[in-house]
Design a protein around this motif. Sequence first.
Motif, PDB file in Angstrom:
ATOM      1  N   ASP A 210      -3.235  55.987 -28.310  1.00 50.70           N
ATOM      2  CA  ASP A 210      -3.838  57.155 -27.965  1.00 50.70           C
ATOM      3  C   ASP A 210      -3.144  58.457 -28.081  1.00 50.70           C
ATOM      4  OD1 ASP A 210      -5.847  55.541 -26.822  1.00 50.70           O
ATOM      5  OD2 ASP A 210      -5.121  55.618 -24.517  1.00 50.70           O
ATOM      6  N   LYS A 211      -1.911  58.245 -29.223  1.00 55.23           N
ATOM      7  CA  LYS A 211      -1.252  59.382 -29.519  1.00 55.23           C
ATOM      8  C   LYS A 211      -0.559  60.056 -28.235  1.00 55.23           C
ATOM      9  CE  LYS A 211      -2.739  58.689 -33.845  1.00 55.23           C
ATOM     10  NZ  LYS A 211      -1.902  58.091 -34.650  1.00 55.23           N
ATOM     11  N   VAL A 212      -0.451  59.379 -27.142  1.00 49.57           N
ATOM     12  CA  VAL A 212       0.538  59.966 -25.859  1.00 49.57           C
ATOM     13  C   VAL A 212       1.812  59.828 -26.595  1.00 49.57           C
ATOM     14  CG1 VAL A 212       1.012  59.778 -23.709  1.00 49.57           C
ATOM     15  CG2 VAL A 212      -1.254  59.273 -24.371  1.00 49.57           C
ATOM     16  N   ILE A 213       2.303  59.191 -26.976  1.00 52.76           N
ATOM     17  CA  ILE A 213       3.857  58.934 -27.247  1.00 52.76           C
ATOM     18  C   ILE A 213       4.260  58.109 -28.581  1.00 52.76           C
ATOM     19  CG2 ILE A 213       3.942  56.901 -25.862  1.00 52.76           C
ATOM     20  CD1 ILE A 213       6.641  57.865 -24.824  1.00 52.76           C
ATOM     21  N   SER A 214       5.200  58.671 -29.312  1.00 53.64           N
ATOM     22  CA  SER A 214       5.463  57.879 -30.571  1.00 53.64           C
ATOM     23  C   SER A 214       6.026  56.362 -30.164  1.00 53.64           C
ATOM     24  CB  SER A 214       6.334  58.832 -31.343  1.00 53.64           C
ATOM     25  OG  SER A 214       7.740  58.551 -30.639  1.00 53.64           O
ATOM     26  N   PRO A 215       6.121  55.602 -31.211  1.00 45.10           N
ATOM     27  CA  PRO A 215       6.527  54.259 -31.040  1.00 45.10           C
ATOM     28  C   PRO A 215       8.191  54.329 -30.888  1.00 45.10           C
ATOM     29  CG  PRO A 215       5.233  54.246 -33.224  1.00 45.10           C
ATOM     30  CD  PRO A 215       5.271  55.780 -32.600  1.00 45.10           C
ATOM     31  N   GLU A 216       8.833  55.523 -31.346  1.00 42.82           N
ATOM     32  CA  GLU A 216      10.080  55.439 -31.252  1.00 42.82           C
ATOM     33  C   GLU A 216      10.726  55.951 -30.028  1.00 42.82           C
ATOM     34  OE1 GLU A 216       8.552  56.966 -33.614  1.00 42.82           O
ATOM     35  OE2 GLU A 216       9.532  56.975 -35.497  1.00 42.82           O
ATOM     36  N   ASP A 217       9.829  56.720 -29.189  1.00 43.53           N
ATOM     37  CA  ASP A 217       9.868  57.223 -27.855  1.00 43.53           C
ATOM     38  C   ASP A 217       9.527  56.017 -26.870  1.00 43.53           C
ATOM     39  OD1 ASP A 217      10.834  59.538 -28.657  1.00 43.53           O
ATOM     40  OD2 ASP A 217       9.314  60.785 -27.797  1.00 43.53           O
ATOM     41  N   VAL A 218       8.625  55.119 -27.250  1.00 45.68           N
ATOM     42  CA  VAL A 218       8.408  54.039 -26.327  1.00 45.68           C
ATOM     43  C   VAL A 218       9.637  52.988 -26.216  1.00 45.68           C
ATOM     44  CG1 VAL A 218       7.239  51.966 -26.312  1.00 45.68           C
ATOM     45  CG2 VAL A 218       5.895  53.893 -26.612  1.00 45.68           C
ATOM     46  N   GLU A 219      10.257  53.054 -27.370  1.00 44.59           N
ATOM     47  CA  GLU A 219      11.320  52.292 -27.467  1.00 44.59           C
ATOM     48  C   GLU A 219      12.704  52.858 -26.523  1.00 44.59           C
ATOM     49  OE1 GLU A 219       9.877  49.456 -29.272  1.00 44.59           O
ATOM     50  OE2 GLU A 219      11.846  49.170 -29.733  1.00 44.59           O
ATOM     51  N   THR A 220      12.661  54.164 -26.478  1.00 46.54           N
ATOM     52  CA  THR A 220      13.739  54.835 -25.721  1.00 46.54           C
ATOM     53  C   THR A 220      13.411  54.537 -24.278  1.00 46.54           C
ATOM     54  OG1 THR A 220      14.079  56.343 -27.392  1.00 46.54           O
ATOM     55  CG2 THR A 220      15.032  56.961 -25.404  1.00 46.54           C
ATOM     56  N   VAL A 221      12.166  54.671 -23.701  1.00 48.51           N
ATOM     57  CA  VAL A 221      11.627  54.754 -22.465  1.00 48.51           C
ATOM     58  C   VAL A 221      12.426  53.292 -21.717  1.00 48.51           C
ATOM     59  CG1 VAL A 221       9.769  54.062 -20.866  1.00 48.51           C
ATOM     60  CG2 VAL A 221       9.700  55.927 -22.625  1.00 48.51           C
ATOM     61  N   MET A 222      12.194  52.145 -22.718  1.00 46.32           N
ATOM     62  CA  MET A 222      12.857  50.804 -22.280  1.00 46.32           C
ATOM     63  C   MET A 222      14.182  50.896 -22.198  1.00 46.32           C
ATOM     64  SD  MET A 222      11.580  48.360 -20.476  1.00 46.32           S
ATOM     65  CE  MET A 222      10.054  47.848 -20.629  1.00 46.32           C
ATOM     66  N   SER A 223      14.601  51.189 -23.417  1.00 50.46           N
ATOM     67  CA  SER A 223      16.232  50.784 -23.560  1.00 50.46           C
ATOM     68  C   SER A 223      17.224  51.903 -23.074  1.00 50.46           C
ATOM     69  CB  SER A 223      16.642  50.830 -25.222  1.00 50.46           C
ATOM     70  OG  SER A 223      16.326  51.964 -25.815  1.00 50.46           O
ATOM     71  N   GLU A 224      16.725  52.984 -22.744  1.00 44.11           N
ATOM     72  CA  GLU A 224      17.650  53.972 -22.020  1.00 44.11           C
ATOM     73  C   GLU A 224      17.206  54.200 -20.864  1.00 44.11           C
ATOM     74  OE1 GLU A 224      20.146  54.764 -23.460  1.00 44.11           O
ATOM     75  OE2 GLU A 224      19.849  53.883 -25.443  1.00 44.11           O
ATOM     76  N   GLY A 225      16.152  53.741 -20.186  1.00 41.94           N
ATOM     77  CA  GLY A 225      15.631  54.055 -18.962  1.00 41.94           C
ATOM     78  C   GLY A 225      15.274  52.584 -18.020  1.00 41.94           C
ATOM     79  N   LEU A 226      14.110  52.443 -18.214  1.00 44.17           N
ATOM     80  CA  LEU A 226      13.571  51.237 -17.286  1.00 44.17           C
ATOM     81  C   LEU A 226      14.348  50.043 -17.637  1.00 44.17           C
ATOM     82  CD1 LEU A 226       9.468  51.108 -17.660  1.00 44.17           C
ATOM     83  CD2 LEU A 226      11.023  51.324 -15.631  1.00 44.17           C
ATOM     84  N   GLY A 227      14.693  49.678 -18.583  1.00 39.41           N
ATOM     85  CA  GLY A 227      15.578  48.328 -19.129  1.00 39.41           C
ATOM     86  C   GLY A 227      16.751  48.192 -18.574  1.00 39.41           C
ATOM     87  N   MET A 228      17.506  49.430 -18.509  1.00 36.31           N
ATOM     88  CA  MET A 228      18.811  49.418 -17.958  1.00 36.31           C
ATOM     89  C   MET A 228      18.945  49.021 -16.186  1.00 36.31           C
ATOM     90  SD  MET A 228      20.550  52.865 -19.539  1.00 36.31           S
ATOM     91  CE  MET A 228      22.065  52.562 -18.772  1.00 36.31           C
ATOM     92  N   ARG A 229      17.823  49.235 -15.720  1.00 33.52           N
ATOM     93  CA  ARG A 229      17.675  48.979 -14.190  1.00 33.52           C
ATOM     94  C   ARG A 229      17.297  47.183 -14.276  1.00 33.52           C
ATOM     95  NH1 ARG A 229      13.193  52.805 -12.018  1.00 33.52           N
ATOM     96  NH2 ARG A 229      14.488  54.766 -11.580  1.00 33.52           N
ATOM     97  N   TYR A 230      16.311  46.900 -15.230  1.00 30.34           N
ATOM     98  CA  TYR A 230      16.001  45.651 -15.178  1.00 30.34           C
ATOM     99  C   TYR A 230      16.985  44.753 -15.780  1.00 30.34           C
ATOM    100  CZ  TYR A 230      11.150  47.251 -14.617  1.00 30.34           C
ATOM    101  OH  TYR A 230       9.841  47.892 -14.056  1.00 30.34           O
ATOM    102  N   ALA A 231      17.999  45.180 -16.388  1.00 33.78           N
ATOM    103  CA  ALA A 231      19.331  44.260 -16.491  1.00 33.78           C
ATOM    104  C   ALA A 231      19.909  43.603 -15.172  1.00 33.78           C
ATOM    105  CB  ALA A 231      20.247  44.920 -17.334  1.00 33.78           C
TER     106      ALA A 231
END
Lengths: 313, 313
Positions: A210-231
């Motif tokens: 849907d062109k809301v966000i780029s593939p690169e930015d999706v990666e960042t959402v997880m690896s620099e945000g959500l995913g840090m908590r989920y560790a």
Amino acid sequence: MASKGKVAVIGSGLVGQNWAMIFASVGYSVQLYDVSEDKISGALGKIKETLKTYSDKGILRGNLDWEKQSQLITGTLDLGECLKDAFYVQECVFEDIALKQKVFSDIDSLVSESTIMASSTSRIPPSVIFEKCKNRSNGLIVHPINPPYFIPLVEIIKSPWTSEEVTLKARTLMDEVGQKPVVANKEVLGFIVNRIQFAIFAECYRLIEDKVISPEDVETVMSEGLGMRYAFLGPWETAHLNAAGVEDYFKKFGPGVVDVLKTFGPNPTSLDGQAAQDIIEAINRKVPLGQLEERRKWRDNMLIALSQVKRQS
Amino acid sequence: MASKGKVAVIGSGLVGQNWAMIFASVGYSVQLYDVSEDKISGALGKIKETLKTYSDKGILRGNLDWEKQSQLITGTLDLGECLKDAFYVQECVFEDIALKQKVFSDIDSLVSESTIMASSTSRIPPSVIFEKCKNRSNGLIVHPINPPYFIPLVEIIKSPWTSEEVTLKARTLMDEVGQKPVVANKEVLGFIVNRIQFAIFAECYRLIEDKVISPEDVETVMSEGLGMRYAFLGPWETAHLNAAGVEDYFKKFGPGVVDVLKTFGPNPTSLDGQAAQDIIEAINRKVPLGQLEERRKWRDNMLIALSQVKRQS
């Protein structure tokens, strides 16, 4: 040397090597089976080298020194010998339905009525693997996550015939060797890990489509945000700590969560559209195919460091 | 002392304090606004103490010593003074639509035509907040993740009126202060972080509702498995490394992913059924409400340790 009991590991690839080291770390003797002398000796050499490296780095598991752990692991080309006296069998051959069925048909004909038969498959349903076995109540999936020596999760998936006793024994064994088992009481397609992973894929794919966000930015959402908590935290404890408890979270934010879920599009019916092309281009740019192996080493080093942080907590 | 420019932070709670420390870490002067002298002096005291603690622990950000960073941060009860000469405003008042609209109406009437106006909201759509502002092309969401000093992700959400230039400037500023910005080009309900979080909620809720897995085990799947990878890798790079690249992954496993997605039930239409009760009981047993604050401290310490691991990589 004295051991606590014998585990048979069928298949001496990377997953088999990891299983062997995990069982030996708490004092089980392990016999590795494979179809060629080269594979067996290669695997045993690799295991010895890896255990020494882990010992040197201070990341060896268990209380035995690396040489004692290494001595607990042997190999054989004879399936009967491998299974003899084993109370538990961990299969880790290629992800091929016919092959797994053949391997377990052979195992089933050689083991005692009390031997637990576990498959490392990440996706073949246990009913498909164990249906024809006479000991099918002893069969189940015990699926590790790569790299198993540093990611403790294993998912245990019961078939319709798996006994409660066998499930409990497998769970207890996994606890004992220092893994973190979870149990799926029913057979579900994709098991648990991949179902959650694919739920993430689905929404991320839609957002890119849907062109809301780029593939690169999706990666960042997880690896620099959500995913840090989920560790460190599961999804509900994350909510628990972000409110005055998860009950408060559901009360305050539940309706908002549901409103957002109502705006989700249908799940993708293929992963080969323009979004997939955009993802492939972005990820290949970030990690070119020639650097995959190097990046996997980096990932494993990060996971080693993370697992040290978690063990010290 | 000399600064690189001035940032106004509106609201001196925990999020405002974090923003102040982040901007000061690279040499911006920050003026905090709040409605009472108590709040301001409390926040400034807390910031000074926190910066000293971070310095003692070796986790202070930036190149300036903690006292210089602390000196860059001042407070005021006068909104006009706070905004004077600020090139960027970061609002962090309570999550209340009318309050945010009022605050930005006041800000809008006091700032220059070039001042960027950012809201820290996690869920109020930017169009709702900025619609009535005369400078609405300068307004956007810059949403941090708790605790922002150690989780770098910020999601930038554009309203229908936000200019490209302002979006780019906000993104560049976030990069400069050491955060990791992502940009949503369209307004979507829930923004990005929560949409992905809620996709996880939906599948986990269904699995618990269907009695496939216990709430405790769902937590383990994430915190001891999937989540450990996501601390370093996004969803597509995870797939990239688990195959011979993400293109290979889509080719080999795409149809299997789609098959699993076809078995997903509808998204939950409320979070107050038996599954919610089971989750509440399980999580309250794990972390009783009286231990929430202690557990939050543990979480933050884990995140600090993880962020150190990531910075050293």
